[in-house]
Design a protein around this motif. Structure first.
Motif, PDB file in Angstrom:
ATOM      1  N   MET A   1      17.239 -30.379   5.593  1.00  0.00           N
ATOM      2  CA  MET A   1      18.354 -30.634   4.685  1.00  0.00           C
ATOM      3  C   MET A   1      18.991 -29.310   4.291  1.00  0.00           C
ATOM      4  SD  MET A   1      18.260 -32.717   1.142  1.00  0.00           S
ATOM      5  CE  MET A   1      18.790 -31.705  -0.201  1.00  0.00           C
ATOM      6  N   SER A   2      20.309 -29.247   4.338  1.00  0.00           N
ATOM      7  CA  SER A   2      20.987 -28.010   3.975  1.00  0.00           C
ATOM      8  C   SER A   2      21.735 -28.180   2.653  1.00  0.00           C
ATOM      9  CB  SER A   2      21.956 -27.578   5.080  1.00  0.00           C
ATOM     10  OG  SER A   2      22.984 -28.527   5.238  1.00  0.00           O
ATOM     11  N   ILE A   3      21.997 -27.042   2.008  1.00  0.00           N
ATOM     12  CA  ILE A   3      22.736 -27.029   0.754  1.00  0.00           C
ATOM     13  C   ILE A   3      24.216 -27.163   1.064  1.00  0.00           C
ATOM     14  CG2 ILE A   3      23.383 -25.554  -1.202  1.00  0.00           C
ATOM     15  CD1 ILE A   3      20.550 -24.440  -1.122  1.00  0.00           C
ATOM     16  N   GLU A   4      24.906 -27.998   0.312  1.00  0.00           N
ATOM     17  CA  GLU A   4      26.338 -28.218   0.508  1.00  0.00           C
ATOM     18  C   GLU A   4      27.121 -27.017  -0.009  1.00  0.00           C
ATOM     19  OE1 GLU A   4      29.225 -30.591   2.118  1.00  0.00           O
ATOM     20  OE2 GLU A   4      27.130 -31.141   1.963  1.00  0.00           O
ATOM     21  N   LEU A   5      27.975 -26.455   0.838  1.00  0.00           N
ATOM     22  CA  LEU A   5      28.796 -25.312   0.455  1.00  0.00           C
ATOM     23  C   LEU A   5      30.247 -25.748   0.294  1.00  0.00           C
ATOM     24  CD1 LEU A   5      27.312 -22.593   2.842  1.00  0.00           C
ATOM     25  CD2 LEU A   5      26.816 -22.930   0.418  1.00  0.00           C
ATOM     26  N   ASP A   6      30.956 -25.051  -0.558  1.00  0.00           N
ATOM     27  CA  ASP A   6      32.365 -25.303  -0.834  1.00  0.00           C
ATOM     28  C   ASP A   6      33.198 -24.839   0.366  1.00  0.00           C
ATOM     29  OD1 ASP A   6      34.966 -25.308  -1.802  1.00  0.00           O
ATOM     30  OD2 ASP A   6      34.562 -23.982  -3.498  1.00  0.00           O
ATOM     31  N   GLU A   7      34.062 -25.685   0.852  1.00  0.00           N
ATOM     32  CA  GLU A   7      34.884 -25.346   2.028  1.00  0.00           C
ATOM     33  C   GLU A   7      36.046 -24.403   1.704  1.00  0.00           C
ATOM     34  OE1 GLU A   7      34.273 -26.031   5.225  1.00  0.00           O
ATOM     35  OE2 GLU A   7      32.405 -26.962   4.582  1.00  0.00           O
ATOM     36  N   THR A   8      36.302 -24.133   0.421  1.00  0.00           N
ATOM     37  CA  THR A   8      37.454 -23.308   0.050  1.00  0.00           C
ATOM     38  C   THR A   8      37.128 -21.822  -0.027  1.00  0.00           C
ATOM     39  OG1 THR A   8      37.074 -23.548  -2.331  1.00  0.00           O
ATOM     40  CG2 THR A   8      38.470 -25.212  -1.266  1.00  0.00           C
ATOM     41  N   ARG A   9      35.844 -21.466   0.045  1.00  0.00           N
ATOM     42  CA  ARG A   9      35.423 -20.058  -0.020  1.00  0.00           C
ATOM     43  C   ARG A   9      34.611 -19.715   1.210  1.00  0.00           C
ATOM     44  NH1 ARG A   9      31.679 -19.351  -4.362  1.00  0.00           N
ATOM     45  NH2 ARG A   9      31.816 -17.167  -3.863  1.00  0.00           N
ATOM     46  N   PRO A  10      34.646 -18.448   1.630  1.00  0.00           N
ATOM     47  CA  PRO A  10      33.834 -18.065   2.785  1.00  0.00           C
ATOM     48  C   PRO A  10      32.360 -18.387   2.546  1.00  0.00           C
ATOM     49  CG  PRO A  10      35.363 -16.301   2.205  1.00  0.00           C
ATOM     50  CD  PRO A  10      35.436 -17.323   1.102  1.00  0.00           C
ATOM     51  N   LYS A  11      31.742 -18.979   3.550  1.00  0.00           N
ATOM     52  CA  LYS A  11      30.344 -19.395   3.405  1.00  0.00           C
ATOM     53  C   LYS A  11      29.425 -18.211   3.157  1.00  0.00           C
ATOM     54  CE  LYS A  11      30.826 -23.660   5.931  1.00  0.00           C
ATOM     55  NZ  LYS A  11      30.417 -24.462   7.073  1.00  0.00           N
ATOM     56  N   TRP A  12      29.671 -17.091   3.820  1.00  0.00           N
ATOM     57  CA  TRP A  12      28.781 -15.938   3.632  1.00  0.00           C
ATOM     58  C   TRP A  12      28.808 -15.470   2.192  1.00  0.00           C
ATOM     59  CZ3 TRP A  12      30.136 -11.120   1.930  1.00  0.00           C
ATOM     60  CH2 TRP A  12      31.489 -10.785   1.970  1.00  0.00           C
ATOM     61  N   ARG A  13      29.978 -15.548   1.528  1.00  0.00           N
ATOM     62  CA  ARG A  13      30.061 -15.153   0.113  1.00  0.00           C
ATOM     63  C   ARG A  13      29.268 -16.113  -0.765  1.00  0.00           C
ATOM     64  NH1 ARG A  13      33.827 -11.166  -1.174  1.00  0.00           N
ATOM     65  NH2 ARG A  13      35.519 -10.947   0.329  1.00  0.00           N
ATOM     66  N   GLN A  14      29.368 -17.400  -0.474  1.00  0.00           N
ATOM     67  CA  GLN A  14      28.649 -18.392  -1.268  1.00  0.00           C
ATOM     68  C   GLN A  14      27.141 -18.213  -1.139  1.00  0.00           C
ATOM     69  OE1 GLN A  14      30.361 -22.498  -1.131  1.00  0.00           O
ATOM     70  NE2 GLN A  14      31.676 -21.558   0.418  1.00  0.00           N
ATOM     71  N   VAL A  15      26.673 -17.984   0.086  1.00  0.00           N
ATOM     72  CA  VAL A  15      25.240 -17.783   0.293  1.00  0.00           C
ATOM     73  C   VAL A  15      24.796 -16.489  -0.371  1.00  0.00           C
ATOM     74  CG1 VAL A  15      23.423 -17.503   2.015  1.00  0.00           C
ATOM     75  CG2 VAL A  15      25.238 -19.183   2.395  1.00  0.00           C
TER      76      VAL A  15
END
Length: 84
Positions: A1-15
């Protein structure tokens, strides 16, 4: 199961934000090993290149150090935001 990330921001920044928060709250205390690129790809459902960019950003901030063949380790905590 993966954590849901916001599509409006770069994924690397969110992680990076999530890992930074885990370092700040002591989930990953100084000297502890942080998840590998492979683990990050599974946990967050991201590509390896995205996980590598995340780790590079944290290294550039001085929060982690990477030892070839050994993994990445927490070197410090992010500075606290001032409450001026």
């Amino acid at each position: 199961m993966s954590i849901e990330l916001d599509e409006t921001r770069p994924k690397w920044r969110q992680v990076a934000d999530i890992l930074r928060a885990r370092i700040a709250d002591g989930t990953y205390p100084p000297g502890s090993r942080v998840p590998s690129v492979v683990t990050l790809t599974a946990e967050f459902g991201i590509a390896a290149v995205t996980a590598q960019k995340t780790m590079r950003a944290l290294r550039e901030e001085g929060l982690i150090r990477t030892e070839t063949g050994m993994g990445s380790y927490v070197t410090g905590r992010p500075p606290r935001a001032s409450s001026d």
